[in-house]
Design an enzyme around this catalytic site. Sequence first.
Site, mmCIF file in Angstrom:
data_model
loop_
_atom_site.group_PDB
_atom_site.id
_atom_site.type_symbol
_atom_site.label_atom_id
_atom_site.label_comp_id
_atom_site.label_asym_id
_atom_site.label_seq_id
_atom_site.Cartn_x
_atom_site.Cartn_y
_atom_site.Cartn_z
ATOM 1 N N HIS A 123 0.806 -1.225 0.000
ATOM 2 C CA HIS A 123 0.000 0.000 0.000
ATOM 3 C C HIS A 123 0.839 1.277 0.000
ATOM 4 O O HIS A 123 0.273 2.359 -0.040
ATOM 5 C CB HIS A 123 -0.890 0.007 1.232
ATOM 6 N N HIS A 126 1.250 6.816 -1.033
ATOM 7 C CA HIS A 126 0.523 6.009 -0.048
ATOM 8 C C HIS A 126 -0.828 5.671 -0.675
ATOM 9 O O HIS A 126 -1.669 6.536 -0.844
ATOM 10 C CB HIS A 126 0.346 6.796 1.256
#
Lengths: 155, 93
Positions: A59, A74
């Site tokens: 992620h 992110h």
Amino acid sequence: MTRIEILAPLSGRVVPMEQVPDPVFAELMLGDGLAIEPSDGLAVAPLDGALVVFHSAGHAFAIDGPESVAVLVHVGLETVALKGAGFERLAEVGDRVTAGQPIVRMDLAAVAAAGLPTVSPVLLPQLDESWVLTKTRAASVQAGRDVLLTIERRP
Amino acid sequence: MKTVEMVIVNPSGLHARPAGLFVRRAIGFKCTVTIQNLDTGQPPVNAKSLIAVLSGGLSKGSKVRITTEGEDEAAAIADLESALTSGLGESVG
């Protein structure tokens, strides 16, 4: 003058960092930049460089580019909790990558179904004061094609 | 020079948020601060660089060594040890 263009790593709507619903990002504690509310889950490299960080959950990744400028992407918020579910890794730590190269594919529906925001901050950690950061004014961007952020070395 | 060895308690390791908070605390001190992942054998990295700390791949249970060196090294190591022990704002139950 040294000028580095950072492409949008995701396609979608541009969101000011201050509007990201997580104070660590909204208060620029990790660095300044912009966020993208993705319309498609494919995240690509925003610039040429080395993939120096790629979290095991898929992620979050960072690319160390020219002039030691690093960009952190992110993908979604709190998505570390999914432990990689809904994230397909398309590169690995240590890879040399070129702008636009696929890095990870987020399953937007799966992340949304888990109740997590898909909005994705793109930021420059600890950009030093020798650089001036300019952010796109576009309302939406296309991954690997549109410039999201530009930095220029102060004369 | 001061060193302390400890174990990362954050459930998802030192991912972006806790790493960022850790780095900000480290930056608040004048001394040099490094953090080393003792499980991987990688060399120590600059604890004042978010990218360097994230590249350490510190997960829950990772054993780390923090080293401080400089005029406020004692205060720094105490503060950073306490920050890591507390989970940097994350629930570590």
